[in-house]
Scaffold this motif. Structure first.
Motif, PDB file in Angstrom:
ATOM      1  N   CYS A  10       0.830  -1.215   0.000  1.00 14.05           N
ATOM      2  CA  CYS A  10       0.000   0.000   0.000  1.00 14.05           C
ATOM      3  C   CYS A  10       0.859   1.258   0.000  1.00 14.05           C
ATOM      4  O   CYS A  10       0.602   2.203  -0.757  1.00 14.05           O
ATOM      5  N   ILE A  11       1.878   1.279   0.843  1.00 14.17           N
ATOM      6  CA  ILE A  11       2.735   2.467   0.934  1.00 14.17           C
ATOM      7  C   ILE A  11       3.444   2.730  -0.389  1.00 14.17           C
ATOM      8  O   ILE A  11       3.498   3.867  -0.883  1.00 14.17           O
ATOM      9  N   VAL A  12       3.974   1.663  -0.977  1.00 16.05           N
ATOM     10  CA  VAL A  12       4.732   1.818  -2.221  1.00 16.05           C
ATOM     11  C   VAL A  12       3.818   2.202  -3.386  1.00 16.05           C
ATOM     12  O   VAL A  12       4.126   3.109  -4.166  1.00 16.05           O
ATOM     13  N   VAL A  14       0.642   9.224  -5.053  1.00 18.62           N
ATOM     14  CA  VAL A  14      -0.529  10.029  -4.687  1.00 18.62           C
ATOM     15  C   VAL A  14      -0.285  10.733  -3.360  1.00 18.62           C
ATOM     16  O   VAL A  14      -0.588  11.923  -3.196  1.00 18.62           O
ATOM     17  N   LEU A  15       0.288   9.996  -2.399  1.00 18.79           N
ATOM     18  CA  LEU A  15       0.536  10.583  -1.085  1.00 18.79           C
ATOM     19  C   LEU A  15       1.560  11.710  -1.159  1.00 18.79           C
ATOM     20  O   LEU A  15       1.529  12.644  -0.347  1.00 18.79           O
ATOM     21  N   GLY A  16       2.463  11.625  -2.127  1.00 19.71           N
ATOM     22  CA  GLY A  16       3.492  12.649  -2.255  1.00 19.71           C
ATOM     23  C   GLY A  16       3.094  13.813  -3.135  1.00 19.71           C
ATOM     24  O   GLY A  16       3.936  14.660  -3.472  1.00 19.71           O
ATOM     25  N   ILE A  74      -8.110  11.637   0.920  1.00 18.23           N
ATOM     26  CA  ILE A  74      -7.515  10.960   2.075  1.00 18.23           C
ATOM     27  C   ILE A  74      -8.406   9.813   2.536  1.00 18.23           C
ATOM     28  O   ILE A  74      -7.929   8.709   2.833  1.00 18.23           O
ATOM     29  N   GLY A  75      -9.708  10.062   2.584  1.00 18.18           N
ATOM     30  CA  GLY A  75     -10.637   9.005   2.977  1.00 18.18           C
ATOM     31  C   GLY A  75     -10.631   7.850   1.994  1.00 18.18           C
ATOM     32  O   GLY A  75     -10.671   6.676   2.394  1.00 18.18           O
ATOM     33  N   TRP A  76     -10.549   8.173   0.717  1.00 23.59           N
ATOM     34  CA  TRP A  76     -10.518   7.147  -0.333  1.00 23.59           C
ATOM     35  C   TRP A  76      -9.252   6.297  -0.230  1.00 23.59           C
ATOM     36  O   TRP A  76      -9.302   5.069  -0.309  1.00 23.59           O
ATOM     37  N   LEU A  77      -8.114   6.945  -0.010  1.00 18.81           N
ATOM     38  CA  LEU A  77      -6.856   6.210   0.124  1.00 18.81           C
ATOM     39  C   LEU A  77      -6.844   5.364   1.397  1.00 18.81           C
ATOM     40  O   LEU A  77      -6.341   4.232   1.397  1.00 18.81           O
ATOM     41  N   THR A  78      -7.393   5.909   2.468  1.00 26.00           N
ATOM     42  CA  THR A  78      -7.458   5.153   3.721  1.00 26.00           C
ATOM     43  C   THR A  78      -8.316   3.904   3.558  1.00 26.00           C
ATOM     44  O   THR A  78      -7.952   2.811   4.015  1.00 26.00           O
ATOM     45  N   ALA A  79      -9.457   4.060   2.898  1.00 24.15           N
ATOM     46  CA  ALA A  79     -10.333   2.908   2.664  1.00 24.15           C
ATOM     47  C   ALA A  79      -9.636   1.863   1.797  1.00 24.15           C
ATOM     48  O   ALA A  79      -9.759   0.654   2.039  1.00 24.15           O
ATOM     49  N   THR A  80      -8.885   2.318   0.795  1.00 26.83           N
ATOM     50  CA  THR A  80      -8.142   1.395  -0.064  1.00 26.83           C
ATOM     51  C   THR A  80      -7.135   0.588   0.748  1.00 26.83           C
ATOM     52  O   THR A  80      -7.014  -0.636   0.588  1.00 26.83           O
ATOM     53  N   ALA A  81      -6.420   1.266   1.640  1.00 21.89           N
ATOM     54  CA  ALA A  81      -5.421   0.583   2.462  1.00 21.89           C
ATOM     55  C   ALA A  81      -6.078  -0.406   3.424  1.00 21.89           C
ATOM     56  O   ALA A  81      -5.590  -1.530   3.610  1.00 21.89           O
TER      57      ALA A  81
END
Length: 284
Positions: free
Chosen positions: A106-108, A113-115, A124-131
């Motif tokens: 997930c981090i890689v 997107v995070l950068g 942020i909510g969408w990425l959190t749900a994905t993780a």
């Protein structure tokens, strides 16, 4: 994106590597009269996939594309597989290792997107749900990866890798389709070469690589949310063969049923994407 002759040769070499290491590991385990393969045997699938990946999608050094990072994720999966040989540490260590792989993936994969700077709350909510979904999906595989059921899980992940590749090509990513195919053939070759005994360390590698492929398809390609969720939930169908009616079947029959079950959510995901494309064409 046509597949070159060189890429096909490299994939064949990857299959040979998976077959050779898996066969040698199985022979070594039989000589030592133990069910556990040597640690180097658990590197078979990870190393073979890495070779096949490099043949299909030549990586840049340092990585310049998110797909290039999947090589490192596969190697991390191989390292975890080697560490877990012989069920070292039991369930807790296995779960920790698998969740570590999911977190790494997930981090890689979400790194670009995070950068990107300040992100809106919706993103942020969408990425959190994905993780979270990714972690839960890999946790499910870790819990399924019991020694007595590993052959069925291996077959399930092999079929799932091929099916996920089809879903991803429908999501407009030919390269992810090819990488899913590489993983599927390497898993199948390793299992066949070991006489049906899962000695090649393929489950952690498959869990890590499939997580990366689906996350990339969802975030960077055009994989719909519903299809991504279906793919994440697909391996959970394996729990059904542990119910009493199916539990009584022989190993080969259970593996066949497991392969059929995992194709159900994959087929639904394919249907959703095709229906969406048909609707878009009709609307235009």
């Amino acid at each position: 994106m046509p597949v070159s002759t060189t890429a096909m040769i490299v994939v064949c070499l990857a299959m040979a590597l998976a077959a050779g290491l898996s066969a040698l590991a199985t022979r070594s385990a039989r000589r030592r009269d133990t069910a556990a393969s040597p640690w180097w045997g658990a590197l078979a699938v990870g190393l073979a996939y890495t070779l096949g990946h490099a043949g299909v999608a030549i990586p840049s050094i340092p990585p310049s594309d998110v797909t290039d990072h999947i090589l490192g994720i596969a190697l991390a999966g191989a390292a975890v597989a080697a560490f877990l040989v012989g069920e070292r540490g039991g369930l807790r260590v296995r779960v920790a290792g698998y969740l570590g792989l999911a977190a790494l993936a997930c981090i890689v994969m979400l790194g670009p997107v995070l950068g990107a700077g300040d992100l809106p709350r919706e993103t942020i909510g969408w990425l959190t749900a994905t993780a979270i979904v990714s972690l839960l999906a890999v946790l499910n595989v870790a819990l399924l990866d019991a020694p007595a059921w590993r052959s069925e899980l291996w077959v399930t992940l092999t079929v799932f890798a091929a099916g996920a590749g089809v879903v991803l090509v429908l999501a407009n990513s030919v390269i992810l389709f090819l990488l899913g195919g590489v993983l599927a053939v390497v898993l199948a070759t390793s299992l066949l070469a070991s006489g049906g005994q899962p000695t090649g360390g393929g489950v952690p590698v498959a869990a890590a690589v499939l997580t990366a492929l689906v996350v990339e398809g969802y975030v960077y390609a055009f994989l719909p949310t519903a299809a991504a969720l279906l793919l994440a939930a697909s391996p959970a169908t394996l729990w059904l063969i542990r119910l009493r009616p199916l539990h009584r079947l022989g190993p080969k029959s259970r593996a066949t049923v497991a392969a059929g079950l995992v194709l159900v959510p994959v087929a639904i995901a394919i249907g959703l994407i095709l229906a969406s494309k048909s609707f878009d064409n009709y609307g235009s």
